[in-house]
Design a protein around this motif. Sequence first.
Motif, PDB file in Angstrom:
ATOM      1  N   MET A 134       0.643  -0.873   0.038  1.00  0.00           N
ATOM      2  CA  MET A 134      -0.236  -0.048   0.026  1.00  0.00           C
ATOM      3  C   MET A 134       0.841   1.160   0.587  1.00  0.00           C
ATOM      4  SD  MET A 134      -3.476  -0.324  -0.088  1.00  0.00           S
ATOM      5  CE  MET A 134      -3.906   0.503  -0.134  1.00  0.00           C
ATOM      6  N   GLY A 135       1.318   0.963   0.599  1.00  0.00           N
ATOM      7  CA  GLY A 135       3.598   2.152   0.337  1.00  0.00           C
ATOM      8  C   GLY A 135       3.519   2.420  -1.072  1.00  0.00           C
ATOM      9  N   GLY A 136       3.260   1.798  -2.158  1.00  0.00           N
ATOM     10  CA  GLY A 136       3.476   2.286  -3.078  1.00  0.00           C
ATOM     11  C   GLY A 136       1.693   3.207  -4.190  1.00  0.00           C
ATOM     12  N   LEU A 137       0.975   3.316  -2.962  1.00  0.00           N
ATOM     13  CA  LEU A 137      -0.123   4.231  -3.560  1.00  0.00           C
ATOM     14  C   LEU A 137      -0.154   5.524  -2.785  1.00  0.00           C
ATOM     15  CD1 LEU A 137      -2.347   0.648  -4.481  1.00  0.00           C
ATOM     16  CD2 LEU A 137      -0.923   1.606  -5.902  1.00  0.00           C
ATOM     17  N   ILE A 138       0.154   5.658  -0.831  1.00  0.00           N
ATOM     18  CA  ILE A 138      -0.114   6.147  -0.211  1.00  0.00           C
ATOM     19  C   ILE A 138       0.952   5.983   0.414  1.00  0.00           C
ATOM     20  CG2 ILE A 138      -2.530   5.651  -0.566  1.00  0.00           C
ATOM     21  CD1 ILE A 138      -2.451   4.230   2.066  1.00  0.00           C
ATOM     22  N   THR A 139       1.227   7.240   1.218  1.00  0.00           N
ATOM     23  CA  THR A 139       1.952   7.430   1.224  1.00  0.00           C
ATOM     24  C   THR A 139       1.842   7.754   3.632  1.00  0.00           C
ATOM     25  OG1 THR A 139       2.585   9.368   1.552  1.00  0.00           O
ATOM     26  CG2 THR A 139       3.788   8.493   0.450  1.00  0.00           C
ATOM     27  N   PHE A 140       3.560   7.623   4.461  1.00  0.00           N
ATOM     28  CA  PHE A 140       3.678   7.793   5.915  1.00  0.00           C
ATOM     29  C   PHE A 140       4.690   7.716   6.431  1.00  0.00           C
ATOM     30  CE2 PHE A 140       0.748   3.745   4.340  1.00  0.00           C
ATOM     31  CZ  PHE A 140      -0.930   4.161   5.225  1.00  0.00           C
ATOM     32  N   PRO A 141       4.803   8.993   7.566  1.00  0.00           N
ATOM     33  CA  PRO A 141       6.169   9.072   7.817  1.00  0.00           C
ATOM     34  C   PRO A 141       6.891   8.104   8.421  1.00  0.00           C
ATOM     35  CG  PRO A 141       3.754   9.564   9.288  1.00  0.00           C
ATOM     36  CD  PRO A 141       3.282   8.999   8.066  1.00  0.00           C
ATOM     37  N   ASN A 201      11.986  13.256  19.212  1.00  0.00           N
ATOM     38  CA  ASN A 201      10.578  13.023  19.549  1.00  0.00           C
ATOM     39  C   ASN A 201       9.440  12.321  18.793  1.00  0.00           C
ATOM     40  OD1 ASN A 201       8.223  13.126  21.469  1.00  0.00           O
ATOM     41  ND2 ASN A 201       7.672  15.235  21.522  1.00  0.00           N
ATOM     42  N   TYR A 202       9.323  12.782  17.642  1.00  0.00           N
ATOM     43  CA  TYR A 202       9.181  12.988  15.989  1.00  0.00           C
ATOM     44  C   TYR A 202       8.795  11.119  16.211  1.00  0.00           C
ATOM     45  CZ  TYR A 202       6.109  12.832  11.551  1.00  0.00           C
ATOM     46  OH  TYR A 202       5.660  13.110  10.664  1.00  0.00           O
ATOM     47  N   GLU A 203      10.433  10.813  15.854  1.00  0.00           N
ATOM     48  CA  GLU A 203      10.466   9.662  14.797  1.00  0.00           C
ATOM     49  C   GLU A 203      10.085   8.833  16.775  1.00  0.00           C
ATOM     50  OE1 GLU A 203      14.552   7.521  13.966  1.00  0.00           O
ATOM     51  OE2 GLU A 203      14.723   8.859  15.419  1.00  0.00           O
ATOM     52  N   GLN A 204      10.337   8.909  17.755  1.00  0.00           N
ATOM     53  CA  GLN A 204      10.007   7.541  18.881  1.00  0.00           C
ATOM     54  C   GLN A 204       8.169   7.335  18.792  1.00  0.00           C
ATOM     55  OE1 GLN A 204      10.314   8.911  22.800  1.00  0.00           O
ATOM     56  NE2 GLN A 204       9.596   6.974  23.342  1.00  0.00           N
ATOM     57  N   VAL A 205       7.369   8.572  18.515  1.00  0.00           N
ATOM     58  CA  VAL A 205       5.454   9.129  18.542  1.00  0.00           C
ATOM     59  C   VAL A 205       5.551   8.020  17.131  1.00  0.00           C
ATOM     60  CG1 VAL A 205       3.665   9.850  18.160  1.00  0.00           C
ATOM     61  CG2 VAL A 205       5.470  10.227  19.912  1.00  0.00           C
ATOM     62  N   THR A 206       5.955   7.664  16.018  1.00  0.00           N
ATOM     63  CA  THR A 206       5.528   7.504  15.345  1.00  0.00           C
ATOM     64  C   THR A 206       6.165   6.032  14.203  1.00  0.00           C
ATOM     65  OG1 THR A 206       7.152   8.709  13.827  1.00  0.00           O
ATOM     66  CG2 THR A 206       5.295   9.574  12.800  1.00  0.00           C
ATOM     67  N   SER A 267      -3.256  11.478  11.985  1.00  0.00           N
ATOM     68  CA  SER A 267      -3.827  11.601  13.066  1.00  0.00           C
ATOM     69  C   SER A 267      -3.544   9.886  13.918  1.00  0.00           C
ATOM     70  CB  SER A 267      -5.318  11.479  12.671  1.00  0.00           C
ATOM     71  OG  SER A 267      -5.784  10.791  11.978  1.00  0.00           O
ATOM     72  N   VAL A 268      -3.282   9.225  13.095  1.00  0.00           N
ATOM     73  CA  VAL A 268      -2.986   7.787  13.512  1.00  0.00           C
ATOM     74  C   VAL A 268      -1.688   7.527  13.324  1.00  0.00           C
ATOM     75  CG1 VAL A 268      -3.088   5.663  12.312  1.00  0.00           C
ATOM     76  CG2 VAL A 268      -4.879   7.264  11.864  1.00  0.00           C
ATOM     77  N   VAL A 269      -0.801   8.195  12.726  1.00  0.00           N
ATOM     78  CA  VAL A 269       1.217   7.739  12.817  1.00  0.00           C
ATOM     79  C   VAL A 269       1.429   8.824  13.532  1.00  0.00           C
ATOM     80  CG1 VAL A 269       2.253   7.814  11.300  1.00  0.00           C
ATOM     81  CG2 VAL A 269       0.534   7.257  10.538  1.00  0.00           C
ATOM     82  N   GLU A 270       0.888   9.901  13.683  1.00  0.00           N
ATOM     83  CA  GLU A 270       1.222  10.868  14.779  1.00  0.00           C
ATOM     84  C   GLU A 270       0.864  11.065  15.996  1.00  0.00           C
ATOM     85  OE1 GLU A 270       1.772  14.269  12.524  1.00  0.00           O
ATOM     86  OE2 GLU A 270       2.973  13.438  11.138  1.00  0.00           O
ATOM     87  N   LYS A 271      -0.116  10.099  16.104  1.00  0.00           N
ATOM     88  CA  LYS A 271      -0.805  10.225  17.760  1.00  0.00           C
ATOM     89  C   LYS A 271       0.214  10.080  18.936  1.00  0.00           C
ATOM     90  CE  LYS A 271      -4.608   7.845  20.345  1.00  0.00           C
ATOM     91  NZ  LYS A 271      -5.382   6.831  19.864  1.00  0.00           N
ATOM     92  N   GLY A 272      -0.227  10.933  19.726  1.00  0.00           N
ATOM     93  CA  GLY A 272       0.628  11.166  20.854  1.00  0.00           C
ATOM     94  C   GLY A 272       1.707  12.428  20.856  1.00  0.00           C
ATOM     95  N   PHE A 273       2.178  12.833  19.164  1.00  0.00           N
ATOM     96  CA  PHE A 273       2.708  13.649  19.460  1.00  0.00           C
ATOM     97  C   PHE A 273       2.709  14.967  19.946  1.00  0.00           C
ATOM     98  CE2 PHE A 273       5.426  16.662  15.864  1.00  0.00           C
ATOM     99  CZ  PHE A 273       6.767  16.673  16.593  1.00  0.00           C
ATOM    100  N   LYS A 274       3.480  15.254  20.299  1.00  0.00           N
ATOM    101  CA  LYS A 274       3.224  17.236  20.635  1.00  0.00           C
ATOM    102  C   LYS A 274       4.705  18.009  20.523  1.00  0.00           C
ATOM    103  CE  LYS A 274      -0.350  15.490  23.760  1.00  0.00           C
ATOM    104  NZ  LYS A 274      -1.767  15.575  22.946  1.00  0.00           N
ATOM    105  N   GLY A 275       3.581  19.029  20.088  1.00  0.00           N
ATOM    106  CA  GLY A 275       4.960  20.351  19.417  1.00  0.00           C
ATOM    107  C   GLY A 275       4.827  20.148  17.964  1.00  0.00           C
TER     108      GLY A 275
END
Length: 278
Positions: A134-141, A201-206, A267-275
């Motif tokens: 699916m990562g060939g049709l859509i993208t994620f962090p 921080n971003y990497e840890q959450v995602t 909203s799904v992959v970055e859930k919990g990321f602050k700042g």
Amino acid sequence: MKKTVLITGTSSGIGKAAVIYFSEKGWNVAATMRNPQKETKLNKLPNVRLYTLDVTDEASIKIAIDSAITDFGDIDVIVNNAGYGAVGIFEKATPEQIQKQFDTNVFGVMNVTRQILPYFRKKRSGTIINVTSMGGLITFPIYSVYHGTKWAIEGWSEALSYELKPLGIKVKTVEPSAIKTDFYDRSQDLFQNAAITDYDNYEQVTLSNSQKAGETAPGPEVVAKEIFNAATETNFSIHHPVGGQAPLLLLLRRILPLSWFMGIVRSVVEKGFKGSLS
């Protein structure tokens, strides 16, 4: 006469599940991997033979294909499944990791396909199935390099299908959503660079949220079944998304403005990321 499939990357995950499924359906299976001497299960299955094949080594590809044709008398379907998963912050990736990702996921698929085409072209039939994502049709962090390889294969497969259809050769892609395999642990390569801390921080959450998706996903058997469906259908349809989330994600990507769709991903992959990263 039994049909024969050659599958790459069969030492684990989707590849191994596909070997088992095709064998159960009565097919001859050429199961290829880099180190077949380590395999203890597949070589005990009926109509299955193991071959050494490294998708980055064209000599090994030719030997495996020629040997399978000699042993089984034919190859009807090639399944390009072998892949390598490197994820993380792009800036932390080394040139070697990026090169390995493209050597395996893009050039490896092209290497195998190039080797089988003269045989398929001569007999005016054959099916090439590329297991993408699916990562060939859509993208994620944190999947930028991986997505780059899968988008490349999706585009290449579509364009290739034009060239090969007049010769009776089918090109198909199977696009799994999250599947519970060792992609999320043993086989995953994480980009690391201790000198770059701004993303931590971003990497840890995602990364944590992405891993959770793998933990609750269906097993590789659902993909094996879809690969078999693609191998046995008579039409020239190309795309075969599979997995619980796949149809919905593709529908949303098609009908929503890009900014809305990316908002859903965040909203799904970055859930919990602050700042912010700044």
